[in-house]
Design an enzyme around this catalytic site. Structure first.
Site, PDB file in Angstrom:
ATOM      1  N   SER B 149      71.171  99.281  53.071  1.00  0.00           N
ATOM      2  CA  SER B 149      70.230  99.164  54.181  1.00  0.00           C
ATOM      3  C   SER B 149      69.394  97.896  54.028  1.00  0.00           C
ATOM      4  O   SER B 149      69.759  96.974  53.291  1.00  0.00           O
ATOM      5  CB  SER B 149      69.342 100.414  54.204  1.00  0.00           C
ATOM      6  N   TYR B 163      71.388  92.424  63.545  1.00  0.00           N
ATOM      7  CA  TYR B 163      71.517  92.937  62.173  1.00  0.00           C
ATOM      8  C   TYR B 163      70.670  94.193  61.999  1.00  0.00           C
ATOM      9  O   TYR B 163      71.142  95.199  61.461  1.00  0.00           O
ATOM     10  CB  TYR B 163      71.075  91.843  61.197  1.00  0.00           C
ATOM     11  N   LYS B 167      71.782  98.043  61.018  1.00  0.00           N
ATOM     12  CA  LYS B 167      71.340  98.710  59.793  1.00  0.00           C
ATOM     13  C   LYS B 167      70.573  99.998  60.096  1.00  0.00           C
ATOM     14  O   LYS B 167      70.652 100.973  59.340  1.00  0.00           O
ATOM     15  CB  LYS B 167      70.483  97.753  58.944  1.00  0.00           C
TER      16      LYS B 167
END
Lengths: 360, 250
Positions: B149, B163, B167
């Protein structure tokens, strides 16, 4: 009976014909019902082999003639570095196997180049043995090992295809929901309909789940002489935990339900080889039939196998030919589908067979 | 009797994606030193083979598989090669990830296709690869899946959109999977490694001072501690390396 012509996404919707081999009772249902059909204390055993991209295309070294094209189908591992394979001739999955031209006859020492879909050479093999019973059954040594070999197999290989399908099969379509080591030349298809919702249902119903790994081999080669040699010896591995589960199940009178003929052959083969069921790796070429006395397995979940097919002989160890014929006739008339992505049959006696203990 | 892989890593089998550099490489070295038998995935052969060579030089076992986890067609090939090389897998670490286009940019300046590409590698790839492997783990009653993570998953940093989104979704995938596998013997952990001195960090923040960033080797060592401490790192947890270190220091 018609074959299923494409993979089914809703696995548990697979139709299921349940047959009581002793009482003659019959039930039309689906795989999703399996947790209600079995009893707490029963044990389901699956084959967790993943399916290899076992079909490779190539040509005899230095021979550009397209008519001399070869397809080879790996059929499990032999000794280390030794790969048994069955050869087929030119053509592809759209031509029924039995109508493909014969492959070239290869001699020991000959080299084969194997290619990927673009035609680039990914791997080479040397013929190290030709089986005296059929020139289509050879043993190969590849020109690389370890990760380089597996990379080449996965780059150049594809799963074995079937002419009655509508489209080529992808590798992801021929795996069970619990597949692990890529030992199977063709998908151990009996386990494919078991999705995790159904497996969870079994657990909640108090039905045990155990596993073994069996290198399911090729079911047909297109050549009757070669087909008579099948099944070839197939490797299997039975974990200690599975032996323990079987022992405990038999002690409490639960039934052992094999998912697929491969599980039956591994378990019964283990007993046949050494007099008792043992954990560990073995090889079996056991053929079961109407005269076979099952030592371990009580019930079988399998696909729809036509009378006359090789798998059908094994079913006669579970039920009388008349019962099987009757079930088949009913299934065909009711529109059940056959083959790898088809429907299922569960031959389930009301009680475990009476037998002496065979535990390790 | 099989050892509990949450306590004893020697002899366990592990698949690590994005293993050619940064945190993936550091995890590979640390797990190999702990006795794990590894399959390492990356797209680029040269740096991956260097990691494999380094591990073998130290007496460890590692096998390279060159593949792109964002490619649907590669997934069962990765899983198949891995199981062929080291046997049934005990540990799966989804470390491979992409930032998307750099310099990082506002969502309004992010092409839809770039968002899709980031999701393909960072979210759908791990989903597919877990589907291909966790069933076998659940059948065996044994396994650990780790997703990597970032604090970008929980904070709304401008210009980190694609991104971050991937995540955040990956964190939730891990949480749901942990809940579904709760009685199966398979654990799932999401781990935020904190800011590290890696190429990915440099690509995202070129001006950062490396002296302020953690070494991937130090982060990998903490992750191994987490693996070995199921009480403090139970299945379904989202862990942070910096927080773990602070709590451990008290």
């Amino acid at each position: 009976m018609n074959p299923a012509t494409s993979p089914r996404d809703a696995r548990a919707d697979t139709r299921l014909l349940v047959v009581d081999p002793d009482g003659g009772g019959r039930l039309d249902t689906t795989i999703a019902a399996l947790p209600r059909l079995l009893s707490a204390g029963d044990l389901v055993i699956v084959n967790d082999a993943a399916t290899l991209p076992a079909s490779l295309r190539g040509r005899r070294d230095g021979d550009p003639d397209p008519a001399a094209a070869i397809e080879l189908r790996l059929t499990g591992a032999g000794a280390p570095g030794r790969w048994p394979a069955i050869l087929l001739g030119a053509g592809d999955w759209r031509t029924p196997t039995e109508r493909r031209p014969p492959p070239p006859i290869l001699a020991v020492g000959e080299r084969i180049e194997l290619v990927d879909v673009a035609g680039a050479v990914v791997l080479a093999a040397i013929v190290v043995d030709v089986d005296p019973r059929s020139p289509r059954l050879v043993t190969l040594a590849f020109d690389r090992q370890g990760e380089a070999l597996w990379a080449a197999l996965y780059r150049g290989g594809a799963p074995v295809q079937y002419s009655y399908h509508r489209a080529p099969l992808a590798l992801w379509s021929v795996q069970s929901a619990f597949a692990g080591r890529p030992w199977a030349a063709e998908m151990p298809s009996a386990g494919r309909p078991l999705d995790w919702r159904t497996l969870g249902g079994l657990r909640r119903a108090g039905v045990g789940l155990a596993r073994l790994t069996h290198a399911a081999g090729l079911s047909s080669s297109g050549d009757p002489a070669m087909d008579r040699l099948l099944p070839l010896p197939e490797r299997y591995a039975i974990p200690e935990a599975t032996i323990a589960a079987i022992t405990a199940t038999q002690a409490r009178g639960g039934r052992i339900i094999a998912v697929g003929t491969t599980v039956v052959r591994a378990l019964e083969g283990s007993v046949a080889a050494s007099g008792r069921l043992r954990a560990g790796v073995g090889v079996t070429d056991l053929r079961l039939g109407p005269a076979s006395a099952l030592q371990v397995v009580d019930a079988i979940l399998t696909g729809m196998h036509a009378p006359g097919e090789s798998h059908h002989a094994l079913l006669q160890a579970f039920a009388r030919p008349a019962a099987l014929l009757d079930a088949w006739g009913h299934a065909a008339g009711a529109g059940y589908l056959a083959h790898e992505f088809g429907d299922s049959m569960l031959i389930l006696p009301a009680r475990a067979r009476a037998r002496p203990a065979h535990a390790a | 009797m099989q050892r509990d892989l949450r306590y004893d890593l020697s002899g366990i089998t592990a698949l690590i994606t994005g293993a050619s550099r940064g945190l993936g490489r550091a995890l590979a070295l640390a797990l190999a030193d702990a006795g794990a038998r590894l399959v390492l995935v990356a797209r680029d052969p040269a740096p991956l083979e260097a990691v494999v060579a380094e591990i073998r030089g130290r007496g460890g076992e590692a096998h390279p598989v060159i593949a792109d986890v964002g490619d649907k067609a590669a997934i069962h090939a990765i899983a198949g090669q891995a199981a062929a090389l080291v046997g049934d897998l005990d540990l799966l670490i989804h470390n491979a990830s992409t930032l998307g286009p750099t310099p990082l940019r506002l969502l309004l300046d992010t092409e839809c296709e770039d968002l899709e590409a980031v999701l393909a590698v960072n979210l759908v790839g791990p989903f597919r690869l877990t589907r291909a492997i966790a069933g076998s783990m659940a059948l065996r009653g044994r396994g650990l899946v780790i997703t990597i993570s970032s604090d970008a998953a929980t904070e709304a940093y401008p210009e980190w959109g694609a991104y971050s989104i991937s995540k955040a979704a990956l964190d939730h995938l891990a949480r749901i999977w942990a809940a579904e596998l709760a009685e199966s013997g398979v654990d799932v952990l999401a781990i935020d490694p904190g800011e590290m001195d890696t190429k990915m960090h440099a690509d995202a923040l070129p001006g950062a001072d490396p002296a302020t960033l953690a070494r991937p080797e130090a982060v990998a060592a903490v992750i191994l501690e987490m693996i070995r401490d199921p009480a403090r790192a139970p299945s379904g947890a989202r862990l942070s390396v910096p927080r773990w270190q602070q709590e451990g220091a008290r």
